[in-house]
Design a protein around this motif. Structure first.
Motif, short mmCIF file in Angstrom:
data_model
loop_
_atom_site.label_atom_id
_atom_site.label_comp_id
_atom_site.label_asym_id
_atom_site.label_seq_id
_atom_site.Cartn_x
_atom_site.Cartn_y
_atom_site.Cartn_z
N ASN A 70 0.78 23.49 0.83
CA ASN A 70 2.21 23.48 0.58
C ASN A 70 2.57 23.02 -0.83
O ASN A 70 3.65 23.31 -1.34
CB ASN A 70 2.93 22.59 1.59
CG ASN A 70 3.02 23.19 2.97
OD1 ASN A 70 3.38 22.51 3.93
ND2 ASN A 70 2.67 24.47 3.12
N LYS A 74 3.17 29.67 -3.58
CA LYS A 74 2.63 30.89 -2.99
C LYS A 74 2.99 32.11 -3.83
O LYS A 74 3.99 32.10 -4.54
CB LYS A 74 3.16 31.06 -1.56
CG LYS A 74 2.68 30.01 -0.58
CD LYS A 74 3.21 30.28 0.82
CE LYS A 74 2.70 29.25 1.80
NZ LYS A 74 3.25 29.48 3.17
N ALA A 77 6.61 33.41 -4.63
CA ALA A 77 7.59 32.33 -4.49
C ALA A 77 7.91 31.72 -5.84
O ALA A 77 7.10 31.77 -6.78
CB ALA A 77 7.06 31.26 -3.54
N GLU A 81 6.51 24.89 -1.34
CA GLU A 81 7.25 24.43 -0.17
C GLU A 81 7.43 22.92 -0.20
O GLU A 81 8.39 22.39 0.35
CB GLU A 81 6.51 24.83 1.11
CG GLU A 81 6.48 26.32 1.37
CD GLU A 81 5.72 26.67 2.63
OE1 GLU A 81 6.24 26.42 3.73
OE2 GLU A 81 4.58 27.17 2.52
N ARG A 82 6.48 22.24 -0.82
CA ARG A 82 6.59 20.80 -0.97
C ARG A 82 6.46 20.48 -2.45
O ARG A 82 5.38 20.56 -3.03
CB ARG A 82 5.50 20.08 -0.16
CG ARG A 82 5.67 18.58 -0.14
CD ARG A 82 4.73 17.89 0.83
NE ARG A 82 4.91 16.45 0.75
CZ ARG A 82 4.20 15.56 1.42
NH1 ARG A 82 3.24 15.97 2.26
NH2 ARG A 82 4.41 14.27 1.29
N ARG A 179 12.25 17.60 0.31
CA ARG A 179 11.01 18.05 0.94
C ARG A 179 11.39 19.14 1.94
O ARG A 179 12.19 18.90 2.85
CB ARG A 179 10.31 16.89 1.65
CG ARG A 179 9.00 17.30 2.32
CD ARG A 179 8.20 16.13 2.83
NE ARG A 179 7.06 16.61 3.61
CZ ARG A 179 6.14 15.84 4.18
NH1 ARG A 179 6.23 14.52 4.05
NH2 ARG A 179 5.15 16.36 4.88
N LYS A 180 10.80 20.32 1.76
CA LYS A 180 11.27 21.49 2.51
C LYS A 180 10.21 22.15 3.39
O LYS A 180 10.40 23.29 3.81
CB LYS A 180 11.80 22.53 1.52
CG LYS A 180 12.88 21.99 0.59
CD LYS A 180 13.28 23.02 -0.45
CE LYS A 180 14.33 22.46 -1.40
NZ LYS A 180 14.73 23.43 -2.44
N ASN A 181 9.12 21.45 3.67
CA ASN A 181 8.05 22.13 4.40
C ASN A 181 8.05 21.86 5.90
O ASN A 181 7.04 22.04 6.58
CB ASN A 181 6.67 21.79 3.80
CG ASN A 181 6.31 20.32 3.95
OD1 ASN A 181 7.18 19.46 4.08
ND2 ASN A 181 5.02 20.04 3.90
N SER A 182 9.19 21.44 6.44
CA SER A 182 9.35 21.30 7.89
C SER A 182 10.83 21.39 8.23
O SER A 182 11.57 20.41 8.07
CB SER A 182 8.77 19.97 8.40
OG SER A 182 9.11 19.80 9.78
#
Length: 208
Positions: A70, A74, A77, A81-82, A179-182
């Motif tokens: 994360n 990617k 992107a 994500e984190r 923080r956007k990975n959950s």
């Protein structure tokens, strides 16, 4: 024809066995990566000496691998994500095999847990962890992370014994969208106050 089929089946099974064996994490390589890349912040055995950096010892390998992945941007992107400039730099240095190896190494280490510090927060922290906050639709932490904070491998991280300061910082980061990975944790943290976050974080530090 039958003999040929048997030979092919045996060869396929042998090939699959060799592939499975070769795909197993290499703990020695993981140890080397931990010492050379990660030890300064997280400790060679995964027991960070600073509350600013999480303890990684005994954390689920799949979870650690996911976090490392994360931190990388990617393909296609615009951002990871984190987001974390420091970890992004370190993660960029690691191959898929490196991430698997170091994650497995840290997962195999023995945790030296932190401890709860604020007696005044214990009651509120315990209530949130075990029962949630009904009027805010905040679920019990224990439902996903287990009653003793051991978590569920490949799904939910181990929380027990983590520094309260680190857990608090992550919950605040989820709440603020940093923080956007959950998506699940973002939604939960958004409904919690500073006092509630601090209380449950301190309680988690004392879980065993």
């Amino acid at each position: 024809m039958l003999r040929t089929s048997i030979v092919v089946a045996i060869a396929f099974s042998a090939s699959a066995a060799v592939q499975a064996q070769s795909s197993k994490p290499d703990l020695e390589k993981g140890r080397q990566i931990a010492q050379q890349v990660c030890a300064a912040c997280h400790g060679a055995d995964g027991n960070s000496g600073s509350p600013a950096n999480p303890k990684l010892a005994a954390q689920h390998a799949d979870y650690l691998y996911k976090q490392l992945a994360n931190f990388k941007v990617k393909e296609g992107a615009k951002q990871a994500e984190r987001a974390n400039a420091v970890m992004a730099g370190f993660a960029a240095m690691l191959s898929e095999a490196d991430m698997r190896n170091v994650s497995a190494y840290y997962a195999a280490q023995t945790l030296k847990p932190s401890a709860a510090k604020n007696k005044e927060l214990v009651e509120l922290g315990q209530k949130i962890y075990r029962a949630g906050i009904a009027d805010k639709n905040v679920p019990a932490c224990a439902g996903c992370h287990s009653p003793n904070g051991a978590g569920l491998p490949a799904q939910y991280p181990r929380l027990q014994g983590q520094y309260a300061e680190y857990t608090e910082a992550q919950l605040v980061a989820f709440r603020q969208g940093e923080r956007k990975n959950s998506a699940q944790m973002t939604a939960i943290a958004a409904r919690m106050s500073d006092a509630e976050i601090k209380a449950v974080s301190d309680y988690i530090a004392g879980l065993r």
